[in-house]
Design an enzyme around this catalytic site. Sequence first.
Site, PDB file in Angstrom:
ATOM      1  N   HIS A   1       0.886  -1.117   0.251  1.00  0.00           N
ATOM      2  CA  HIS A   1      -0.012  -0.099   0.089  1.00  0.00           C
ATOM      3  C   HIS A   1       0.801   1.427   0.075  1.00  0.00           C
ATOM      4  O   HIS A   1       1.982   1.566   0.298  1.00  0.00           O
ATOM      5  CB  HIS A   1      -0.956   0.130   0.944  1.00  0.00           C
TER       6      HIS A   1
ATOM      7  N   GLU B   1      -3.475   1.916  -7.401  1.00  0.00           N
ATOM      8  CA  GLU B   1      -3.864   3.223  -6.399  1.00  0.00           C
ATOM      9  C   GLU B   1      -3.309   4.605  -6.873  1.00  0.00           C
ATOM     10  O   GLU B   1      -1.763   4.744  -6.045  1.00  0.00           O
ATOM     11  CB  GLU B   1      -4.113   2.869  -5.100  1.00  0.00           C
TER      12      GLU B   1
END
Length: 243
Positions: A93, A162
């Site tokens: 992430h 992302e």
Amino acid sequence: MRKNIVAANWKMYFSMGEAQSVAERIAEVVDNKTEVIVCPPFVFLDRLSEVFLDTPIKLGAQNMYFEEKGAFTGEISPVMLKSVGSEYVILGHSERRHIFGEDDIDIHKKVVSAIEHGLKPILCVGETLAQRKDDKAKDVVERQIITALDGVDLSGVVVAYEPVWAIGTGVPADLNTVSEMHTFIRGLVEDVPILYGGSVKDKNAYELAQINDVDGFLVGSASLDTDTFKKIIDEFERAKGVN
Ligand code: PEP
């Protein structure tokens, strides 16, 4: 294998009581038309595995260390995650990369270890605004994917695109960018589900889900409210024609 997935990244929010009641609400409203994954903080996994027992909802962690056990104070191993009911684990992430300094090699080790221990990695990739302005978005994403997935059996792997500049801003990437980047990623990992993440809300989920190579979403802040999260799942299914 390509499949539809909507995953919730709760980041570092909720107390145990809040996590339990939100999880119970999700369990009431979610069915099995789309694979729904909830990724709470580590300390809630065990309790939530009980809440989600006998439901179609899958449990995921937000990170792990690549070693199985040992003197690694503060870390959590893949064996521990399996023992509390995790099926998935978010790896790479952007908050792990940019706040905690994880690099592509660290993330590769984690991906390999997750798979060895029977966990399905949700590999997050995405460029910063500076990299995009520098026309390096595809180079960055390609390097992140190629390094993390080097030599890996892709059968349980999920990729989440992302863009860092769209996370937590309230403004997702524009549809052309999402489409272009997902098509590009599809060329690198053909049969893998590719999720979009970055300010997905109930208001924009339908148009984002209409993009062919968007197989689902990784939802951060909008997943903290069950009604909003459920609307995102509904909008996703409406766009994909899932009944
Ligand atoms: C995330 O952190 O994975 C994310 C997509 O956050 P948000 O939806 O809040 O932009």
